[in-house]
Design a protein around this motif. Structure first.
Motif, mmCIF file in Angstrom:
data_model
loop_
_atom_site.group_PDB
_atom_site.id
_atom_site.type_symbol
_atom_site.label_atom_id
_atom_site.label_comp_id
_atom_site.label_asym_id
_atom_site.label_seq_id
_atom_site.Cartn_x
_atom_site.Cartn_y
_atom_site.Cartn_z
ATOM 1 N N GLN A 124 0.831 -1.197 0.000
ATOM 2 C CA GLN A 124 0.000 0.000 0.000
ATOM 3 C C GLN A 124 0.871 1.256 0.000
ATOM 4 O O GLN A 124 1.918 1.307 0.644
ATOM 5 N N GLU A 125 0.417 2.257 -0.725
ATOM 6 C CA GLU A 125 1.100 3.563 -0.791
ATOM 7 C C GLU A 125 2.553 3.420 -1.236
ATOM 8 O O GLU A 125 3.469 3.902 -0.578
ATOM 9 N N MET A 126 2.771 2.757 -2.355
ATOM 10 C CA MET A 126 4.129 2.568 -2.863
ATOM 11 C C MET A 126 4.514 3.730 -3.761
ATOM 12 O O MET A 126 3.800 4.083 -4.700
ATOM 13 N N ARG A 127 5.651 4.300 -3.461
ATOM 14 C CA ARG A 127 6.091 5.499 -4.176
ATOM 15 C C ARG A 127 6.493 5.181 -5.608
ATOM 16 O O ARG A 127 7.149 4.183 -5.890
ATOM 17 N N ALA A 128 6.076 6.065 -6.506
ATOM 18 C CA ALA A 128 6.463 5.979 -7.918
ATOM 19 C C ALA A 128 6.693 7.412 -8.395
ATOM 20 O O ALA A 128 5.734 8.126 -8.716
ATOM 21 N N LEU A 129 7.943 7.829 -8.385
ATOM 22 C CA LEU A 129 8.326 9.181 -8.798
ATOM 23 C C LEU A 129 7.555 10.242 -8.009
ATOM 24 O O LEU A 129 7.682 10.319 -6.796
ATOM 25 N N ARG A 130 6.691 11.021 -8.663
ATOM 26 C CA ARG A 130 5.968 12.104 -7.979
ATOM 27 C C ARG A 130 4.701 11.629 -7.293
ATOM 28 O O ARG A 130 3.987 12.438 -6.668
ATOM 29 N N SER A 131 4.402 10.342 -7.387
ATOM 30 C CA SER A 131 3.120 9.820 -6.943
ATOM 31 C C SER A 131 3.300 8.649 -5.988
ATOM 32 O O SER A 131 4.397 8.122 -5.812
ATOM 33 N N PHE A 168 5.482 0.159 -13.009
ATOM 34 C CA PHE A 168 4.710 -1.081 -12.932
ATOM 35 C C PHE A 168 4.228 -1.530 -14.311
ATOM 36 O O PHE A 168 3.914 -0.711 -15.163
ATOM 37 N N ALA A 169 4.141 -2.841 -14.487
ATOM 38 C CA ALA A 169 3.803 -3.391 -15.807
ATOM 39 C C ALA A 169 2.343 -3.173 -16.179
ATOM 40 O O ALA A 169 2.004 -3.060 -17.356
ATOM 41 N N LYS A 170 1.477 -3.166 -15.191
ATOM 42 C CA LYS A 170 0.050 -2.926 -15.437
ATOM 43 C C LYS A 170 -0.443 -1.821 -14.513
ATOM 44 O O LYS A 170 -0.002 -1.711 -13.366
ATOM 45 N N VAL A 171 -1.379 -1.036 -15.010
ATOM 46 C CA VAL A 171 -2.007 0.019 -14.207
ATOM 47 C C VAL A 171 -3.519 -0.109 -14.358
ATOM 48 O O VAL A 171 -4.024 -0.260 -15.476
ATOM 49 N N ILE A 172 -4.214 -0.053 -13.229
ATOM 50 C CA ILE A 172 -5.678 -0.135 -13.224
ATOM 51 C C ILE A 172 -6.233 0.977 -12.345
ATOM 52 O O ILE A 172 -5.759 1.173 -11.219
ATOM 53 N N ASP A 222 14.274 3.656 -8.178
ATOM 54 C CA ASP A 222 13.967 4.675 -7.177
ATOM 55 C C ASP A 222 12.818 4.246 -6.266
ATOM 56 O O ASP A 222 12.717 4.704 -5.133
ATOM 57 N N ALA A 223 11.955 3.362 -6.752
ATOM 58 C CA ALA A 223 10.782 2.935 -5.978
ATOM 59 C C ALA A 223 11.118 1.921 -4.896
ATOM 60 O O ALA A 223 10.298 1.658 -4.011
ATOM 61 N N LEU A 224 12.326 1.361 -4.947
ATOM 62 C CA LEU A 224 12.683 0.260 -4.058
ATOM 63 C C LEU A 224 13.520 0.709 -2.863
ATOM 64 O O LEU A 224 14.205 1.730 -2.910
ATOM 65 N N LYS A 225 13.462 -0.087 -1.809
ATOM 66 C CA LYS A 225 14.291 0.161 -0.630
ATOM 67 C C LYS A 225 15.743 -0.195 -0.951
ATOM 68 O O LYS A 225 16.023 -0.998 -1.848
#
Length: 324
Positions: A124-131, A168-172, A222-225
């Motif tokens: 939940q709430e995984m960072r992706a650049l500005r979002s 991410f490979a898919k977005v919904i 950048d999204a990973l620890k």
């Protein structure tokens, strides 16, 4: 204390935006006003779960169920767990649904309904650049779920989707019916659309397509620890370099960036499924009310903390209203 203050500030903000608009009528015909709904929403806050894990009780929970707005909604013969289900039912009415209702439905219907905790992970709430993606499920691939309830604006959605498609490979997009026509017009063709309908089922409006061509290496890394970058180095057969702590992320990123983006994505999925595995949560979740799935999956409690939480939710409500 900091988390509680943040939640209070957030609620004040939403109240300032939404009041004096009233929520739609519940199935009982009673009018649920925004400020009351905002109070009830907080029953699913991390603060209460943290209290349960530490103390087997929560004064904040007691305050909510004892409030003037809701004390008649909860039978004191309920258990605390049953009270959570009742709160969920009240908030799940069209017009009152908040983000938690959507997250919990995704956890129940998709993570636990279609997949398994042995092979899939929900973040939940995984960072992706500005979002930040509301929910991401990692199984054989990665799928980001962005929630747009009937309260939400679509103003930031183009930026959010652009960011998610790089990681991410898919977005919904999981949305209320009021947004569907607009979503079909503005979203890229590979982005899926699910409707949360009146029966709390997820109806497929448009299938998501896997799109590896939009992935970008810097965005993934950048999204990973930092610990996950280290795991990826090992998984991809790279020797871990000896560098000062302050330079580790930069150096690891430089090494990993040499791999094709498709390989990086596959390694990310494998790594996150391992580093954030929720396989040990299966028995614990089976003892919780369905309304608490998303709340429970926000953290990884110890065995002792799980026992504390389970004891708290089994407490009769007539005892819980006296928690302090």
């Amino acid at each position: 204390m900091t988390s509680l203050f943040f939640l209070e500030q957030k609620c004040h903000y939403y109240a300032s935006q939404l009041i004096p608009y009233a929520m739609k009528q519940s199935s009982e015909g009673a009018q649920m006003f925004t400020q009351d709904a905002l109070l009830l929403e907080r029953i699913f806050s991390p603060t209460i779960f943290t209290d349960f894990a530490k103390h087997q009780k929560s004064a904040f929970f007691s305050k909510i169920v004892s409030s003037e707005a809701y004390r008649e909604k909860f039978d004191t013969q309920f258990s605390v767990g049953k009270a959570f289900d009742q709160a969920f039912s009240l908030l799940a009415q069209p017009g009152t649904r908040n983000e938690y209702i959507y997250k919990n439905t995704i956890a129940e219907k998709i993570l636990l309904g279609r997949h398994s905790l042995n092979t899939a992970v929900l973040v939940q709430e995984m960072r992706a650049l500005r979002s930040k993606a509301d929910t991401v499920i990692f199984n054989g691939t990665s799928t980001a779920y962005e929630i747009k309830s009937d309260r939400d604006s679509l103003a930031r959605l183009p930026i959010q989707v652009e960011d998610y498609r790089k990681v991410f490979a898919k977005v919904i997009v999981v949305a209320d019916a009021k947004h569907l026509t607009t979503l079909e017009k503005i979203l890229p063709a590979d982005v899926g659309i699910l409707e949360l309908n009146k029966k709390l089922s997820l109806s497929t409006i448009r299938q998501a397509e896997q799109s590896l061509s939009t992935l970008e290496k810097p965005a993934i890394l950048d999204a990973l620890k930092l610990s996950e970058l280290q795991m990826m180095l090992n998984e991809l057969g790279c020797e871990k370099p000896t560098v000062p702590n302050t330079r580790q992320r930069r150096v690891y990123t430089e090494i990993l960036s040499e791999f094709p983006v498709e390989q990086l994505h596959a390694s990310m999925v494998k790594t996150v499924r391992s580093s954030r595995s929720q396989a040990s949560m299966s028995s614990y979740l089976s003892q919780l009310p369905q309304s608490l799935y998303a709340a429970a999956l926000r953290s990884h409690p110890s065995a002792t903390q799980k026992n504390h939480i389970l004891k708290a939710i089994q407490t009769p409500l007539y005892e819980a209203v006296s928690w302090s």
